[in-house]
Design an enzyme around this catalytic site. Structure first.
Site, PDB file in Angstrom:
ATOM      1  N   TYR A   1      -9.323   7.398  19.791  1.00 10.72           N
ATOM      2  CA  TYR A   1     -10.369   6.890  18.707  1.00 10.72           C
ATOM      3  C   TYR A   1     -10.620   5.514  18.871  1.00 10.72           C
ATOM      4  O   TYR A   1     -11.408   5.186  18.188  1.00 10.72           O
ATOM      5  CB  TYR A   1     -10.340   7.709  17.393  1.00 10.72           C
TER       6      TYR A   1
ATOM      7  N   GLU B   1     -14.949   4.681   9.720  1.00 11.15           N
ATOM      8  CA  GLU B   1     -15.285   5.517  10.719  1.00 11.15           C
ATOM      9  C   GLU B   1     -15.177   6.966  10.147  1.00 11.15           C
ATOM     10  O   GLU B   1     -13.935   7.241   9.307  1.00 11.15           O
ATOM     11  CB  GLU B   1     -14.564   5.410  11.907  1.00 11.15           C
TER      12      GLU B   1
ATOM     13  N   GLN C   1       0.712  -1.271   0.182  1.00 13.85           N
ATOM     14  CA  GLN C   1      -0.117  -0.088   0.022  1.00 13.85           C
ATOM     15  C   GLN C   1       0.949   1.167   0.048  1.00 13.85           C
ATOM     16  O   GLN C   1       0.417   2.475   0.050  1.00 13.85           O
ATOM     17  CB  GLN C   1      -0.845  -0.210   1.017  1.00 13.85           C
TER      18      GLN C   1
ATOM     19  N   TYR D   1     -10.315  -9.768   9.567  1.00 15.76           N
ATOM     20  CA  TYR D   1     -10.589 -10.492   8.226  1.00 15.76           C
ATOM     21  C   TYR D   1     -10.717 -11.874   8.301  1.00 15.76           C
ATOM     22  O   TYR D   1     -11.438 -12.372   7.437  1.00 15.76           O
ATOM     23  CB  TYR D   1      -9.412  -9.901   7.125  1.00 15.76           C
TER      24      TYR D   1
ATOM     25  N   HIS E   1      -0.985   0.011   5.570  1.00 16.88           N
ATOM     26  CA  HIS E   1      -1.510   1.179   6.580  1.00 16.88           C
ATOM     27  C   HIS E   1      -0.568   1.895   6.804  1.00 16.88           C
ATOM     28  O   HIS E   1      -0.246   2.669   7.848  1.00 16.88           O
ATOM     29  CB  HIS E   1      -1.728   0.369   7.929  1.00 16.88           C
TER      30      HIS E   1
END
Length: 369
Positions: A250, A240, A84, A261, A147
């Site tokens: 959070y 979110e 990513q 997953y 991430h």
């Protein structure tokens, strides 16, 4: 929905001028500005009417007079393209017209030490970046290629907010002494912004502004309040929307509306004392990416609405919000069949979109004439 237009052999509708999409409030068209981009990730508007587009594969491209220029911008910082990670967000300095300064977020690797999210500041000089300087590096590095987050936004005081993902190592998000899994607030020189919540707290890093964030892929400034809004990927569900406020936790992974997953339970709690509940969440996951409030005049019916792209569900979501409560949610562009990576409010009064593919596109979403 797509009201007009032929289908290609693959069955995916290819929009062009004259193809009409409908919503509950208005009809609109998509106009292709550029195509042939390799996994475009972020878009910025230059004062002269041109656009800069990052490609995750490590290129910064210029769209000039409506044409994608073939040679990439030169002088990018050293980066790594892995999983990513790659070249991620781009944002212009609030005084770009006078100082030509911009900021890039990207993945970086040191052999034997792993990868992380970096931010570099540079000056745009024609088709070249100069005075490139790394101003932020999330530490410690990690051994995954997941991430990185990387979304950025400026507040009205000129502070730069930088999102860093949990790097796929969820417990790091609850450690304020670890840069992963939170939002960092910096000056444009990369110093901790004055008033950051952990500056005088030895348990937290000076740049940390929030924590408990899994992987923020959308960040924007509220046009009325000036607060920074974000959205983040949940695991299997639990995406979110949050308002980024100093020192808030959070929740990830202590609380979540999603599951692993694999189907395993991450937490049996969706709320907890000391945790900031999301303003809105999606379950199942839509994989949100890109985020913008509509502030123009060409779609008066959408004034003040929040628009969020979706990668997994391949759509654009419109949210009508009053007093920090979602009053209406509408799915748009489902027939387009493309992963929406970025959503931007353009200086021309319309929304701009990037699609995430090996043949990514830049679209303008315009009123039906």
């Amino acid at each position: 929905m797509l009201a007009l237009g032929a289908l290609t052999l693959s069955g995916v509708a290819q929009p062009a001028i004259g193809h009409t999409f409908t919503s509950d409030k208005t009809d609109f068209q998509l106009i292709t500005v550029a195509e042939g981009l390799e996994h475009p990730w972020s878009l910025a508007f230059l004062p002269n009417g041109s656009q800069l587009v990052t490609e995750r594969e490590g290129r910064l491209r210029l769209i000039e007079d409506g044409e994608l220029q073939k040679p990439p911008i030169k002088g990018l910082p050293e980066l790594v393209v892995s999983g990513q990670g790659g070249l991620l967000d781009i944002i212009l300095h609030p005084d770009f017209e006078t100082n030509r300064t911009l900021f890039l977020s990207y993945a970086h690797e040191v052999s034997g030490e792993g990868m992380t999210t970096r931010v570099a500041r540079a000056a745009l000089d024609g088709h070249t970046l100069s005075d490139v300087e790394v101003i932020f590096e999330a530490m410690p590095r990690g051994n995954t290629s997941r991430h990185f987050a990387g979304r950025m936004a400026f507040d009205r005081d000129g502070n730069l907010y930088v999102a860093v993902g949990d790097r796929g190592e969820m417990d790091r998000a609850q450690d304020t002494g670890d840069d992963a899994g939170g939002v960092h607030r910096l000056t444009t020189n990369g110093d901790p912004a004055p008033g950051n919540p952990f500056i005088d707290d030895s348990t937290g890093n000076d740049t940390v502004y929030t924590y408990g964030n899994r992987n923020i892929q959308g960040m924007t400034t509220h046009p009325a309040t000036g607060e920074i809004w974000s959205h983040e990927h949940g695991p299997g569900g639990g995406d979110e929307i949050n308002i980024i406020r100093a020192g808030n936790n959070y929740g990830w992974p202590k609380v979540t509306y999603g599951i692993d997953y694999s189907g395993a339970i991450i937490s049996d709690k969706t709320t907890m004392e000391g945790i900031t509940d999301p303003l809105h969440y999606w379950d199942p996951s839509i994989a949100p990416s890109g985020m913008a409030f509509y502030t123009g005049d060409r779609f008066p019916e959408w004034k003040g609405d929040l628009f969020v792209g979706a990668l997994k569900m391949r759509k654009l979501v419109r949210l009508s919000i009053e007093n920090e409560t979602v009053k209406e949610e509408e799915d748009l562009l489902e027939d387009l069949g493309e992963r929406i990576r970025d959503v931007r409010m353009g200086p021309d009064g319309v929304l701009w979109l990037l699609t995430d593919s090996a043949n990514g596109r830049v679209y303008r979403l315009v009123p039906l004439e």
